[in-house]
Write a protein that holds these residues in place. Structure first.
Motif, short mmCIF file in Angstrom:
data_model
loop_
_atom_site.label_atom_id
_atom_site.label_comp_id
_atom_site.label_asym_id
_atom_site.label_seq_id
_atom_site.Cartn_x
_atom_site.Cartn_y
_atom_site.Cartn_z
N PRO A 294 -2.68 1.49 6.70
CA PRO A 294 -1.60 2.15 6.05
C PRO A 294 -2.06 3.78 5.93
O PRO A 294 -3.05 4.00 6.28
CB PRO A 294 -1.54 1.88 4.62
CG PRO A 294 -2.65 0.60 4.45
CD PRO A 294 -3.14 0.48 5.81
N GLY A 295 -1.12 4.68 5.91
CA GLY A 295 -1.24 6.07 5.91
C GLY A 295 -1.94 6.55 4.58
O GLY A 295 -2.04 5.76 3.63
N LYS A 296 -2.02 8.00 4.75
CA LYS A 296 -3.00 8.32 3.63
C LYS A 296 -2.22 8.48 2.36
O LYS A 296 -2.78 8.17 1.17
CB LYS A 296 -3.63 9.80 3.93
CG LYS A 296 -4.30 10.51 2.84
CD LYS A 296 -4.78 11.62 3.31
CE LYS A 296 -5.79 12.46 2.40
NZ LYS A 296 -6.36 13.80 2.67
N LYS A 297 -1.03 8.78 2.40
CA LYS A 297 -0.01 9.04 1.37
C LYS A 297 0.27 7.53 0.63
O LYS A 297 0.02 7.20 -0.63
CB LYS A 297 1.10 9.36 1.47
CG LYS A 297 1.24 10.94 1.98
CD LYS A 297 2.54 11.52 2.30
CE LYS A 297 2.44 12.99 2.29
NZ LYS A 297 3.78 13.92 2.85
N VAL A 298 0.53 6.72 1.64
CA VAL A 298 0.78 5.08 1.16
C VAL A 298 -0.63 4.68 0.55
O VAL A 298 -0.73 4.04 -0.50
CB VAL A 298 0.86 4.16 2.21
CG1 VAL A 298 1.33 2.91 1.85
CG2 VAL A 298 2.28 4.90 2.98
N ARG A 299 -1.79 5.00 0.73
CA ARG A 299 -2.88 4.64 0.26
C ARG A 299 -3.23 5.50 -1.05
O ARG A 299 -3.72 4.82 -2.00
CB ARG A 299 -4.30 4.80 1.00
CG ARG A 299 -4.40 3.74 2.37
CD ARG A 299 -5.58 3.86 3.17
NE ARG A 299 -5.25 5.08 4.17
CZ ARG A 299 -5.93 6.09 4.07
NH1 ARG A 299 -7.05 6.40 3.13
NH2 ARG A 299 -5.86 7.10 4.88
N GLN A 300 -2.84 6.57 -1.00
CA GLN A 300 -3.01 7.34 -2.55
C GLN A 300 -1.97 6.71 -3.59
O GLN A 300 -2.51 6.32 -4.62
CB GLN A 300 -2.61 8.80 -2.22
CG GLN A 300 -2.75 9.47 -3.53
CD GLN A 300 -4.24 9.69 -3.48
OE1 GLN A 300 -5.22 9.51 -2.67
NE2 GLN A 300 -4.93 9.98 -4.96
N LYS A 303 -3.49 3.72 -4.91
CA LYS A 303 -4.50 3.71 -5.75
C LYS A 303 -4.07 4.13 -7.05
O LYS A 303 -4.87 3.74 -8.40
CB LYS A 303 -5.37 4.71 -4.90
CG LYS A 303 -6.64 5.00 -5.56
CD LYS A 303 -7.44 6.04 -4.95
CE LYS A 303 -8.94 6.50 -5.72
NZ LYS A 303 -9.75 7.42 -5.18
N ASN A 304 -2.95 5.03 -7.13
CA ASN A 304 -2.44 5.29 -8.55
C ASN A 304 -1.71 4.26 -9.15
O ASN A 304 -1.92 4.14 -10.43
CB ASN A 304 -1.39 6.51 -8.25
CG ASN A 304 -2.14 7.92 -7.58
OD1 ASN A 304 -3.44 8.00 -7.90
ND2 ASN A 304 -1.58 8.68 -6.90
#
Length: 307
Positions: A294-300, A303-304
């Motif tokens: 997954p991309g960085k935004k999706v992973r962030q 995580k949130n």
């Protein structure tokens, strides 16, 4: 001084000047005619002197140094030889007067029989005087050399023996070293020969002159199959696959290039594999994106949500 004295002095001076050893025969004759040679210069030999056999004088001289001692102090034995019962050539009764002094065998036998007679005469007399004639078993004679001298001799012998042992060890080491060098040279020559033979076999195989690869196995013995003794065991399936995939010697440059036959051969083509349409898991968009990260935004966001 009178005239007579002067003449005598002149004659003495003339005589002193004459050396008989340096005069020749002619000079000697002239000196003899002049009366210069005197008696005493020439000795006339009348022959060999005759020795006188003074028996009485010899006996008197013997009595002068002879001492009256007991027989035990002198131990002198003077006897005739033992009579020979069997004479020469088996003839009995050979007398001492019949012995030929020029014959070595008869002379030595005479000495032997005389010593035998002396023993037969002396032993009974010694036993009569109670004197032992045999050495006891525990007899130890005093050594002529001192202990210090014998110790020096012993040390010298030990040093000599050690030097000989060192020399022998050095010889053995030299022999082993030479043998080791010889074996090493033979091993290197053997390896060089085997390497040369293998290179020749490889060159033949690369040129297509030979299709045998037995030289790669070296000197290792071939393992025989238990079921069929005497036959060589073939390569395993794994070995065959690797040989088919990677090859086993020969030219490798350009081996994976396409040829006309391989380009036209489409028997192994599969559309599903080529376009990514193979079997996929439910819920996934396709096998191509099944393991996509997954991309960085999706992973962030994920995580949130977990907080």
């Amino acid at each position: 001084m009178s005239d007579h004295d002067e003449e005598s002095m002149a004659e003495s001076e003339t005589d002193s000047e004459i050396d008989p050893s340096e005069l020749t025969d002619k000079e000697l004759q002239e000196a003899f005619s002049q009366g210069k040679l005197k008696p005493g210069l020439n000795v006339v030999l009348e022959g060999k002197p005759i020795a006188s056999n003074d028996v009485n004088g010899l006996k008197q001289s013997l009595l002068n140094f002879k001492k009256d001692l007991d027989w035990l102090e002198r131990l002198d034995v003077t006897t005739a030889p033992v009579p020979d019962k069997t004479g020469q050539n088996g003839v009995e009764g050979t007398q001492n007067s019949d012995i030929n002094a020029e014959d070595d065998f008869q002379r030595e036998m005479c000495f032997y029989r005389q010593a035998q007679a002396a023993v037969l005469f002396a032993l009974p007399r010694l036993q009569q005087f109670k004197i032992s004639t045999k050495r006891p078993d525990d007899y130890f004679a005093e050594m002529a050399k001192t202990d210090h001298h014998m110790q020096k001799v012993r040390q010298k012998l030990q040093a000599k023996q050690q030097a000989m042992e060192k020399s022998e060890k050095a010889k053995q080491l030299r022999a082993l070293r030479n043998y080791g060098k010889k074996v090493q040279v033979e091993v290197l020559q053997k390896r060089q020969k085997e390497k040369s033979n293998m290179m020749n076999q490889i060159k033949k195989y690369q040129k297509g002159l030979s299709d045998k690869l037995d030289f790669l196995e070296g000197d290792q013995p071939q393992k025989k199959m238990s079921g069929a003794p005497g036959k060589k065991k073939g390569p395993s399936a794994k070995r065959k696959y690797k040989d088919q995939k990677f090859g086993f010697g020969g030219r490798k440059k350009g081996s994976k290039r396409n040829t006309k036959e391989s380009f036209n051969d489409v028997s192994g083509f599969k559309a599903s594999v080529a376009h990514g349409k193979g079997p996929h898991r439910p819920g996934s968009k396709g096998r191509k994106n099944a393991n996509k990260r997954p991309g960085k935004k999706v992973r962030q966001k994920i995580k949130n949500k977990g907080r």
